[in-house]
Design an enzyme around this catalytic site. Structure first.
Site, PDB file in Angstrom:
ATOM      1  CG  ASP A 253      39.274  25.200  47.947  1.00  0.00           C
ATOM      2  OD1 ASP A 253      38.226  25.737  48.396  1.00  0.00           O
ATOM      3  OD2 ASP A 253      40.408  25.658  48.194  1.00  0.00           O
TER       4      ASP A 253
HETATM    5  C1  BGC Z   1      39.294  28.240  50.285  1.00  0.00           C
HETATM    6  C2  BGC Z   1      38.964  27.120  51.241  1.00  0.00           C
HETATM    7  C3  BGC Z   1      37.649  27.402  51.903  1.00  0.00           C
HETATM    8  C4  BGC Z   1      36.584  27.575  50.837  1.00  0.00           C
HETATM    9  C5  BGC Z   1      35.193  27.818  51.386  1.00  0.00           C
HETATM   10  C6  BGC Z   1      38.154  28.566  49.346  1.00  0.00           C
HETATM   11  O1  BGC Z   1      38.402  29.762  48.689  1.00  0.00           O
HETATM   12  O2  BGC Z   1      40.453  27.915  49.554  1.00  0.00           O
HETATM   13  O3  BGC Z   1      40.001  26.993  52.195  1.00  0.00           O
HETATM   14  O4  BGC Z   1      37.321  26.383  52.809  1.00  0.00           O
HETATM   15  O5  BGC Z   1      36.934  28.665  50.020  1.00  0.00           O
HETATM   16  O6  BGC Z   1      35.067  29.095  51.907  1.00  0.00           O
END
Ligand code: BGC
Length: 737
Positions: A253
């Protein structure tokens, strides 16, 4: 067996493509490329670089490997123009419709591909909603692993059939937003979970997505059993890459990497959005032996195998992603997805109260429309003209910003256009030569006595990064009560990003109809008007439990706050399998609206329940150990062992869909668990259809922590088929000797 400690599992399994011929072919190609890479090129493929996408890897131009582009969101490409805003995951879950789930995945896949995005950051399969106020529950399909698994499998299949890599997320146990990342207060929260709960509740939906070939997977922010999600060797090397035979790559993530060598050896393959602890440090770690060269090669091989598995080297569109503040060519990927969005919008709309046959409306000539949620950005304290725009504008959708068609954070979508409820209802009233009165601001609006009904639109907002502070809000409750006091035919529509409690007014005699309209996406107004006017007979079902009182969720109402060890926050999942309806059933708490509940404008009868064992059913307690696993686990887990049939008849006066649900009482497991559902094709009045449910080996097994395998239970299994988790219409049993 110390609770809350994650056992070490090393070394990291090397992907080899052994689970299928297409993976094997993809691996052969990937290996050939990797063998030609310099160390620097290898390193570039393991981390994000700044660029046009939400994330992208470095490219290797001399070998025709492009930057691999990653983007959100699970409900539509975010931050780009000429894209569609689909209903949120929880709205899709509420349809209980497999065909719509697959079509949603395919439509989404086509939009990603059209924009040249290689990797879609979805489907969203966790959090599943352990905590009622969880800020991201609305992004997933609902608070049941079986529902999430069916949906997660079909979404993955749909996305990947269109040539885009699906990324089930977040692996695993990120069930709260509060303290999900480390900060000044200390380390992130640790979700402490036992092995059985891991398998039967949280990993379950991911198994289905993997089984459908998911070529990527995202590890999560928080710690699990005190080890960070993207360096947890048990979860990545152990469960994912060994037990579930994962062939693809693990992407972190965004900013979820907290150590370099540890994450590499625990099975992380790509770090986003920047190199963080890798880059030069990774190459150094490889040259001094802290990380094996084979591990670095495996990271690259997994990434490139995914790329070839989806044939992304052949004619994959490029360059459809642009910053909003630079002029660029139009890349319109919407096709006719608006009509699918409208269909899912209506199918996921849940009618929970309808007295005196208030609904459907019968061409009313005069309606009152109230509430901030009826129109796009209705508040004067916000800029009423601003909707859409780029990533910055939409990351952080605000409460009371007007009608809720998406919610906040990376899961939000950026519609090209929005059909608000007001717009759609106004079109209807114009066609019927009627009159409308409206007030989108006041909490105690003027009620026009001649109106045939008052429709009050309220919402419940949620966002990534924050858990909700309440499942209700005073302004909205007061608005509903004030209108109801003055209008004997008050209809309440709630756009809800997660659970919304309604006991403040639900029994008010003047409130004749109530609808949970979910998070419906860009066709919001069309979808709700279709249901209100009866063009679509509602069949949506709640994919979570709506309690009478917030306190009924007990310790699962809030994210954990443990003041005694603020720097090392511990969240013990001591309730095990008992979340949502499993908890309400076990504790004998009557909910306001149970999981699976929703009304129709017609009635259905269930009859002739029969159960047949498959002729070749193998009921040995454990799957055959000599059969090699596939991605997702042992292939025999998906073998059908029993078939349950039931005949459903439309006994009312209008055509409609029934959502039939099968709950199973597995010995040594929660009282009843969803193990089948079917949204039955439209039934005319008097018409009957036979519905079939297939029960697989996994459906009748529990995870045996001693043998480390799925074990078929012995004894009597109760089989309940009905219209909700508590509305049983036909019963039977299976006895496994
Ligand atoms: C989220 C993810 C997301 C990523 C990219 C993170 O804050 O938890 O679900 O895909 O950001 O935007």
């Amino acid at each position: 067996h110390l609770y809350g400690l994650s056992p070490p599992v090393y070394p990291s399994p090397r992907g080899n493509g052994s689970t299928s011929a297409s993976w094997a072919a993809a691996y052969a190609r990937a290996r050939e490329i990797v063998s030609q890479l310099t160390t620097e090129e290898k390193s570039n493929l393991t981390h994000g670089v700044t660029g046009r996408c939400v994330g992208q890897t470095g490219a290797v131009p001399r070998l025709h490997i492009p930057e691999i582009c990653f983007a959100d969101a699970p409900a539509g490409v975010r931050g780009q123009e000429f894209v569609s805003a689909f209903p949120a995951g929880s709205h899709l879950g509420a349809t209980f419709d497999k065909d719509l789930m697959l079509r949603y995945g395919k439509a989404l896949g086509r939009e990603y591909r059209g924009k040249g995005i290689n990797v879609a950051l979805g489907p969203f399969l966790g959090p599943i909603g352990r905590v009622a106020r969880g800020g991201r529950n609305w992004e997933g399909l609902g608070s049941d692993p079986y529902l999430g698994g069916v949906g997660g499998g079909l979404l993955t299949k749909g996305i990947q059939e269109e040539g885009v890599i699906a990324t089930p997320k977040h692996w695993l146990f990120q069930e709260q937003e509060y303290r999900r990342t480390p900060g000044l207060e200390g380390e992130s929260v640790s979700s402490n979970v036992d092995d059985r709960t891991l398998h039967e509740l949280y990993a379950w939906p991911f198994m289905d997505a993997l089984r459908e070939g998911a070529a990527s997977l995202m590890c999560s922010y928080q710690r699990t059993n005190n080890s960070y999600g993207c360096q947890n060797s048990k979860l990545l090397n152990g469960i994912l890459k060994t037990e579930l035979g994962f062939e693809g790559f693990v992407v972190s993530d965004w900013d979820a990497q907290h150590a370099g060598v540890a994450s590499a050896n625990a099975g992380l393959d790509v770090v986003m959005p920047v190199a963080k602890f890798w880059g030069n440090n990774l190459t150094e770690a490889v040259s001094n032996g802290s990380v094996a060269t084979e591990r670095l090669d495996d990271m690259n091989t997994r990434l490139l195998a995914a790329f070839y598995f989806l044939n992304q080297d052949e004619g994959f569109p490029t360059n459809g992603v642009f910053p909003y503040n630079v002029q660029h060519p139009i890349v319109d990927v919407r096709e006719d997805h608006a009509s699918l969005i409208r269909e899912i919008g209506a199918a996921g709309t849940v009618l929970v109260k309808n007295i005196n046959n208030t609904l459907p409306l019968r061409h009313p000539r005069f309606l009152n429309i109230y509430g901030y949620d009826a129109e796009v950005k209705a508040q004067p304290w916000n800029n009423p003209a601003r909707f859409g725009g780029g990533y910055e504008e939409n990351f952080g959708w605000n409460t009371l910003n007007g009608t809720l068609i998406t919610a906040g954070g990376s899961g939000s979508s950026t519609p090209s256009c929005v059909i608000s409820p007001f717009k759609a209802l106004q079109d209807r009233i114009i066609a019927d030569r009627g009159t409308l009165r409206w007030d989108f601001l006041g909490v105690n609006p003027i009620v026009y006595a001649n109106a045939e009904a008052s429709i009050v639109f309220i919402n419940a907002y949620a966002s990534e990064s924050f858990d909700r502070v309440s499942l209700t809000d005073e302004f909205s409750d007061q608005l509903v009560k004030n209108v109801a006091t003055n209008c004997s035919n008050t209809i309440v529509v709630i756009h809800n990003a997660g659970i919304r409690t309604v006991d403040a007014w639900i029994d008010h005699p003047n409130i004749t109809a109530v609808i949970f309209a979910g998070v419906p996406g860009q066709e919001s107004g069309h979808a709700i008007a279709d249901v209100l006017y009866g063009d679509v007979n509602p069949s949506g079902r709640l994919p979570y439990t709506v309690a009478r009182h917030e306190s009924d969720y007990g310790t699962l109402l809030n994210s954990t706050v443990d003041p005694s060890h603020p720097a090392f926050l511990q969240s013990d999942f001591t309730e095990g399998l008992y979340i949502d309806y499993r908890a309400f059933d076990a504790q004998n708490i009557t909910p306001r609206y149970e999981f699976g509940f929703g009304l129709s404008y017609t009635t259905f009868a269930y009859a002739n329940l029969t159960i047949e064992q498959e002729p070749d059913a193998n009921l040995d307690p454990f799957p055959d150990a000599s059969v090699p696993i596939v991605q997702g686990g042992h292939p025999q887990l998906w073998n059908t062992l029993y078939r349950v049939n039931v005949t459903i008849t439309n006994t009312g006066k209008v055509a409609g869909h029934e959502v039939a649900q099968l709950y199973l009482g597995v010995p040594n497991a929660p009282q009843r668990q969803l193990r089948g559902f079917e949204r039955v094709g439209i039934l005319q009045p008097g018409e009957s259809k036979e519905v079939q449910f297939a029960l697989t080996r996994r459906d009748i097994s529990v995870w045996n922590v001693v043998t480390q395998g799925w074990e078929i239970q012995r004894g009597r299994f109760a089989v309940w088929v009905g219209a909700s988790s508590r509305d049983v219409r036909a019963e039977g049993k299976v006895v496994v000797e």
